[in-house]
Write an enzyme that holds these catalytic residues in place. Structure first.
Site, PDB file in Angstrom:
ATOM      1  N   GLU A  18       0.844  -1.187   0.000  1.00 22.10           N
ATOM      2  CA  GLU A  18       0.000   0.000   0.000  1.00 22.10           C
ATOM      3  C   GLU A  18       0.884   1.243   0.000  1.00 22.10           C
ATOM      4  OE1 GLU A  18      -3.665  -2.064   2.528  1.00 22.10           O
ATOM      5  OE2 GLU A  18      -2.771  -0.190   3.243  1.00 22.10           O
TER       6      GLU A  18
ATOM      7  N   ILE B 271       1.126  -2.326  -7.843  1.00 23.05           N
ATOM      8  CA  ILE B 271       0.514  -3.587  -8.240  1.00 23.05           C
ATOM      9  C   ILE B 271       0.841  -3.893  -9.700  1.00 23.05           C
ATOM     10  CG2 ILE B 271      -1.625  -4.896  -8.418  1.00 23.05           C
ATOM     11  CD1 ILE B 271      -0.699  -4.065  -5.540  1.00 23.05           C
ATOM     12  N   THR B 272       1.637  -4.923  -9.917  1.00 21.62           N
ATOM     13  CA  THR B 272       1.913  -5.398 -11.273  1.00 21.62           C
ATOM     14  C   THR B 272       0.632  -5.945 -11.878  1.00 21.62           C
ATOM     15  OG1 THR B 272       4.176  -5.970 -10.667  1.00 21.62           O
ATOM     16  CG2 THR B 272       3.291  -7.003 -12.652  1.00 21.62           C
TER      17      THR B 272
ATOM     18  N   GLU C  42       9.100  -7.924  -4.278  1.00 27.12           N
ATOM     19  CA  GLU C  42       8.988  -9.126  -3.433  1.00 27.12           C
ATOM     20  C   GLU C  42       9.861  -9.019  -2.179  1.00 27.12           C
ATOM     21  OE1 GLU C  42       6.629 -10.677  -4.371  1.00 27.12           O
ATOM     22  OE2 GLU C  42       6.660 -11.409  -6.426  1.00 27.12           O
TER      23      GLU C  42
ATOM     24  N   THR D 164      12.514  -5.844  -0.511  1.00 29.64           N
ATOM     25  CA  THR D 164      13.801  -5.278  -0.901  1.00 29.64           C
ATOM     26  C   THR D 164      14.939  -6.186  -0.436  1.00 29.64           C
ATOM     27  OG1 THR D 164      14.104  -4.032   1.149  1.00 29.64           O
ATOM     28  CG2 THR D 164      12.846  -2.957  -0.613  1.00 29.64           C
TER      29      THR D 164
END
Length: 392
Positions: A135, A165-166, A370, A372
């Protein structure tokens, strides 16, 4: 052979079927994906038709059970497929990894009825998924997310905003983590939300330094209502589901990183063999030979690391630490290898006439998504030395 036939890659595939699968993927990638990659990335074109094509080839559900429309392949094989796709175009390889991540909740935590109802379409190739955890104010600290799910009888109302968001705005379904209870990790629940749900909208995609063909956008939930039958797992189990999915997703990122690193090495080596300076190919000069040797060593080490973690997963053994190590090492290696490839090509490497400048720009994001690489180091250290002393 490697992605362009220059360098041999020792593929450790468990079956003849897996070897045939990888040969099919390599052919498809070289014929249908790579030739258009540079032009479409430059134009910011999302390759929806490519995802339909690879879906029809059965590549969007490889690590999931055949009884639900998946490919029934071990992660060891699936990750090598991702590597090939990412080498041809990272937007595609990463997109398949994200789709696999989005399917994880239903496949591993859904009820028998949910798996029967939803997985065949999710894995069959016609649908593309997105994963909604981060978020605007909850990135690495995912347990502090604010998107709220409120029970209304036999349904849930979801309100809030997800970020980074991919496939945001183009996905057919979203796996959404939202707060259904108290603050903290134990108050989060997972939901499967259709892409056309009323009240679900996507913002204009972010303007990024790389992967311009892959839309990354905020996704807004304004009174989005889903039935309780689309709640995945128990109430309050969402954070556990999210962490489980991320362990597997990190291996996907590691494989994509090695794919793009291998592509950069192949390009650098091909250039070095043909570029003449001082009357001989530049690859003859010891300084560049040492660079190539270091690049190849990082790639081989990264590939071995992600495959070792995948075999642990396939054997049903704990692999969280190894997944974090693979994600950390492989993405750092990809950043270094792609940077060295630009250096090896000299001025040409800095131009868009050669793909290595794109590889370098794209590699950077893999150190961030996913979790850092700083978070990966925390995960690894905690698994070895326990939590920080203030938490004991």
């Amino acid at each position: 052979m490697s992605h362009d036939g220059l360098q041999p890659v020792d593929r450790q595939l468990p079956t003849e079927e897996a070897r045939d699968l990888l040969a099919l993927v390599r052919e498809l990638a070289q014929r249908e994906i790579k030739p258009r990659a540079a032009e479409e990335e430059d134009a910011g074109v999302f390759p929806r038709e490519v995802f339909r094509l690879i879906g029809e080839a059965g590549l969007l559900g490889l690590p999931y059970p055949e009884e639900y429309g998946g490919g029934g392949q071990p992660y060891e094989v699936y990750l090598q497929v991702l590597e090939e796709l990412a080498a041809a175009r990272l937007t595609v390889g990463l997109g398949v990894s994200v789709h696999t991540l989005a399917c994880h909740a239903v496949a591993h935590y859904g009820s028998k009825e949910q798996r029967t109802e939803h997985l065949p379409a999710m894995l069959g190739g016609s649908l593309l998924g997105a994963y909604c955890l981060s978020e605007p104010a909850a990135g690495s600290d995912a347990a502090s997310l604010r998107t709220r799910a409120t029970r209304e009888g036999e349904a849930w109302r979801i309100d809030g905003t997800k970020a980074w968001i991919t496939h945001g705005g183009v996905a057919d379904f979203y796996t959404v983590l939202a707060r259904s209870g108290a603050e903290g990790a134990r108050g989060i629940t997972a939901y499967l939300v259709p892409g056309d749900a009323q009240g679900l909208t996507a913002a204009v995609p972010e303007k990024k330094m790389g992967m311009k063909g892959s839309p990354t956008a905020q996704v807004h939930f304004d009174g989005v209502t889903v039935p309780d039958s689309r709640r995945v797992g128990d109430e309050g189990q969402g954070f556990t589901i999210a962490l489980s999915a991320l362990d597997s997703g990190r291996l996907g990122i590691a494989a994509c990183a090695i794919g793009i690193a291998q592509a950069a090495l192949d390009e650098a080596l091909a250039y070095g063999m043909t570029r003449q300076q001082f009357g001989r190919p530049v690859v003859d000069f010891q300084g560049l030979r040492f660079m190539i040797a270091d690049m190849a060593t990082k790639i081989e080490a990264g590939r071995a690391l992600y495959l070792a973690a995948a075999r642990l997963r396939d054997a049903g053994r704990p692999f969280s630490r190894q997944a974090a190590m693979a994600k950390l090492f492989c993405t750092d290696a990809a950043m270094q290898v792609t940077t060295d490839a630009v250096q090896l090509l000299g001025g040409y490497g800095y131009t868009a006439d050669f793909p290595v400048e794109r590889y370098m720009r794209e590699a950077k994001v893999l150190q961030i998504v996913e979790g850092t690489n700083q978070i990966q180091r925390m995960v690894i250290a905690r698994s070895l030395a326990g939590p920080e002393s203030k938490e004991r």
